[in-house]
Enzyme design. Structure first.
Site, PDB file in Angstrom:
ATOM      1  N   CYS A  54      -3.952   6.495  -0.075  1.00 54.94           N
ATOM      2  CA  CYS A  54      -3.353   5.099  -0.385  1.00 54.94           C
ATOM      3  C   CYS A  54      -2.638   5.049  -1.911  1.00 54.94           C
ATOM      4  CB  CYS A  54      -4.326   3.938  -0.114  1.00 54.94           C
ATOM      5  SG  CYS A  54      -4.774   3.858   1.721  1.00 54.94           S
ATOM      6  N   CYS A  61       0.061   4.211   1.827  1.00 58.73           N
ATOM      7  CA  CYS A  61      -0.448   5.366   2.634  1.00 58.73           C
ATOM      8  C   CYS A  61       0.644   5.599   3.852  1.00 58.73           C
ATOM      9  CB  CYS A  61      -1.720   4.967   3.462  1.00 58.73           C
ATOM     10  SG  CYS A  61      -1.767   3.278   4.211  1.00 58.73           S
ATOM     11  N   ARG A  99      -3.241   3.673  12.701  1.00 58.25           N
ATOM     12  CA  ARG A  99      -2.714   4.779  11.804  1.00 58.25           C
ATOM     13  C   ARG A  99      -1.793   5.780  12.822  1.00 58.25           C
ATOM     14  NH1 ARG A  99      -8.374   6.412   8.671  1.00 58.25           N
ATOM     15  NH2 ARG A  99      -8.410   4.244   7.645  1.00 58.25           N
ATOM     16  N   TYR A 121      -2.708  -9.215  16.349  1.00 58.27           N
ATOM     17  CA  TYR A 121      -1.536  -8.638  17.298  1.00 58.27           C
ATOM     18  C   TYR A 121      -1.594  -9.491  18.341  1.00 58.27           C
ATOM     19  CZ  TYR A 121      -2.510  -4.852  13.995  1.00 58.27           C
ATOM     20  OH  TYR A 121      -2.448  -3.923  12.791  1.00 58.27           O
ATOM     21  N   SER A 153      -6.409  -3.131  14.597  1.00 55.60           N
ATOM     22  CA  SER A 153      -5.774  -2.479  15.751  1.00 55.60           C
ATOM     23  C   SER A 153      -6.999  -1.924  16.783  1.00 55.60           C
ATOM     24  CB  SER A 153      -5.005  -1.387  15.149  1.00 55.60           C
ATOM     25  OG  SER A 153      -5.869  -0.390  14.498  1.00 55.60           O
ATOM     26  N   CYS A 165       0.733  -1.196  -0.090  1.00 57.73           N
ATOM     27  CA  CYS A 165      -0.101  -0.092  -0.083  1.00 57.73           C
ATOM     28  C   CYS A 165       0.846   1.262   0.135  1.00 57.73           C
ATOM     29  CB  CYS A 165      -0.860   0.027   1.070  1.00 57.73           C
ATOM     30  SG  CYS A 165      -2.428   1.232   0.872  1.00 57.73           S
ATOM     31  N   ARG A 201     -11.011   7.586   3.514  1.00 52.89           N
ATOM     32  CA  ARG A 201     -10.638   6.854   2.554  1.00 52.89           C
ATOM     33  C   ARG A 201     -11.950   6.245   1.937  1.00 52.89           C
ATOM     34  NH1 ARG A 201      -5.346   6.605   3.906  1.00 52.89           N
ATOM     35  NH2 ARG A 201      -4.724   5.590   5.790  1.00 52.89           N
ATOM     36  N   LYS A 250     -12.301  -4.843   2.096  1.00 55.01           N
ATOM     37  CA  LYS A 250     -11.921  -3.848   3.294  1.00 55.01           C
ATOM     38  C   LYS A 250     -12.632  -2.934   3.402  1.00 55.01           C
ATOM     39  CE  LYS A 250      -7.936  -1.234   4.437  1.00 55.01           C
ATOM     40  NZ  LYS A 250      -6.346  -1.092   4.242  1.00 55.01           N
ATOM     41  N   LYS A 275     -11.954  -7.742   6.086  1.00 50.55           N
ATOM     42  CA  LYS A 275     -11.346  -6.508   7.290  1.00 50.55           C
ATOM     43  C   LYS A 275     -12.124  -5.579   7.172  1.00 50.55           C
ATOM     44  CE  LYS A 275      -7.325  -3.499   7.678  1.00 50.55           C
ATOM     45  NZ  LYS A 275      -6.400  -2.829   7.054  1.00 50.55           N
ATOM     46  N   GLU A 278     -16.667  -7.511  -4.570  1.00 46.60           N
ATOM     47  CA  GLU A 278     -15.514  -7.160  -4.742  1.00 46.60           C
ATOM     48  C   GLU A 278     -14.501  -8.367  -4.508  1.00 46.60           C
ATOM     49  OE1 GLU A 278     -13.427  -4.846  -4.654  1.00 46.60           O
ATOM     50  OE2 GLU A 278     -14.204  -3.049  -4.373  1.00 46.60           O
TER      51      GLU A 278
HETATM   52  C1  PBG Z   1      -3.088   0.210   4.888  1.00 50.85           C
HETATM   53  C2  PBG Z   1      -3.567  -0.510   5.871  1.00 50.85           C
HETATM   54  C3  PBG Z   1      -4.284  -0.016   6.982  1.00 50.85           C
HETATM   55  C4  PBG Z   1      -4.343  -1.186   7.888  1.00 50.85           C
HETATM   56  C5  PBG Z   1      -3.983  -2.191   7.422  1.00 50.85           C
HETATM   57  N1  PBG Z   1      -3.331  -1.907   6.141  1.00 50.85           N
HETATM   58  C6  PBG Z   1      -4.970   1.214   7.476  1.00 50.85           C
HETATM   59  C7  PBG Z   1      -5.943   1.845   6.633  1.00 50.85           C
HETATM   60  O1  PBG Z   1      -6.429   1.374   5.557  1.00 50.85           O
HETATM   61  O2  PBG Z   1      -6.347   2.856   6.890  1.00 50.85           O
HETATM   62  C8  PBG Z   1      -5.072  -1.232   9.192  1.00 50.85           C
HETATM   63  C9  PBG Z   1      -4.763  -2.384  10.005  1.00 50.85           C
HETATM   64  C10 PBG Z   1      -5.205  -2.114  11.552  1.00 50.85           C
HETATM   65  O3  PBG Z   1      -5.861  -1.174  11.826  1.00 50.85           O
HETATM   66  O4  PBG Z   1      -5.027  -2.933  12.391  1.00 50.85           O
HETATM   67  N2  PBG Z   1      -3.548   0.580   3.838  1.00 50.85           N
END
Ligand code: PBG
Length: 335
Positions: free
Chosen positions: A136, A128, A216, A324, A285, A126, A228, A206, A259, A244
């Site tokens: 991104c 970002c 982030r 995690y 996260s 990615c 986004r 996603k 996700k 998708e």
């Molecule tokens: C990158 C990405 C993100 C996450 C994984 N890859 C952040 C986003 O899309 O803003 C999030 C992972 C997490 O929250 O643990 N695009």
């Protein structure tokens, strides 16, 4: 018995099979094993750096030397794979750090594959973390003057990043940007450069989610303007998620992901049933931070709810769990 000596339909007694630990073990439907786990890690420049991520207790931004130590420990615990993110020295509008030969992720991949070749290294593909604006992809002005991510210009960068990861030794590449056509673009680029055997794990469904907040911070990647929602999906849409996923499979995805995880288990089930593909969930996260915060307050027991959650991912149909908690779960399962 009725008055006439004829047996009545017996009263259902589901509790019979819950009476002892041995019975419960015998009839248990879903099991979690270390084999399913993937541990996300964050690489940053420097030496001897372990910078704690405040909103994700127990997680760190690691310099490559420290990341290698971490990778060794993860491998020793039996966790089969890590998912690598990079926090570069410098960010710019073109995300140059994302596909630099000696970029942070490329350097980290080489070091880990050198030290622990059996550990699978999955790289997040990615932009970002590498763009100054935190989006991104390449930002352009639309006809109406508003800013947006330019889909097709971004595909080129993603393909270059994926190839640079594969060259560094990545075992699997995982595009997380949600541009249209990125799986096809990456597949084509990998095939052209001799990486026909490198699988693509696509972040296929996603969603634009409030649950990415702590990440982030960790990746220093919040968008500097806007959000986004022109590329990640709306959380209200399930059928769209299936479309998708279908597109990514048609374009060559080998593993598909849903996700975030917890609020989307209905989709994990639908994706698994509809497509029968290796299916991953990302226990993101914010899902991690919520439990950590409550546990710290003594409001719930971390181990209990984490194992309940991991089992729910499996029950919903997930084959792969990115979390995690991967190290903790591996330890708890071994205990
Ligand atoms: C990158 C990405 C993100 C996450 C994984 N890859 C952040 C986003 O899309 O803003 C999030 C992972 C997490 O929250 O643990 N695009």
């Amino acid at each position: 018995m009725s008055d006439f000596g004829i047996p009545q339909f017996p009263v259902a007694r589901p509790r019979r099979l819950r009476a002892t630990p041995a019975l419960r073990r015998l009839v248990r439907e879903t099991r979690v094993s270390t084999d399913h786990l993937v541990m996300p890690l964050f690489a940053r420049p420097g030496k001897g750096v372990r910078r704690p991520i405040a909103s994700m207790p127990g997680n760190f931004q690691l310099s490559v030397d420290e990341l290698v130590k971490e990778a060794r420990e993860i491998h020793k615990l039996g966790v089969p794979a890590i998912l690598l993110f990079g926090i570069p020295d410098k960010k710019d509008a073109k995300a140059s750090g994302a596909y630099a030969k000696h970029g942070i992720v490329q350097t980290a991949v080489r070091a880990v594959k050198d030290a622990v070749p059996e550990l699978l290294v999955i790289t997040d593909v990615c932009n970002c973390e590498y763009t100054s604006h935190g989006h991104c992809g390449i930002v352009h002005k639309r006809r109406d003057g508003t800013l947006d991510v330019d889909n097709d210009a971004t595909l080129e960068l993603l393909a270059k990043s994926a190839v640079s990861h594969a060259k560094a030794g990545a075992d699997i590449v995982a595009p997380s940007d949600m541009m249209d056509g990125r799986v096809a673009a990456i597949r084509r680029a990998l095939d052209k450069t001799g990486f026909e055997q490198t699988p693509i794990l696509s972040y296929a469904a996603k969603f634009a989610s409030g649950f990415y907040g702590p990440f982030r911070d960790a990746a220093e990647s919040p968008p500097q303007f806007g959000d986004r929602r022109t590329y990640q999906m709306h959380y209200a849409n399930g059928d769209e998620a299936l479309r998708e996923v279908a597109l990514d499979i048609a374009e060559g995805a080998d593993i598909v992901m849903v996700k975030p995880a917890l609020a989307y288990l209905d989709l994990v089930r639908r994706v698994k049933e509809r497509f029968g593909m290796p299916t991953a969930v990302y226990n993101v996260s914010g899902e991690f931070a919520m439990v950590k915060a409550a546990a710290k307050n003594g409001w719930l027991d971390e181990r209990t709810v984490v194992m309940e959650t991991m089992t729910a991912f499996r029950r919903a149909g997930a084959d792969i769990i990115i979390t995690y908690w991967a190290k903790d779960v591996a330890r708890w399962l071994a205990a």
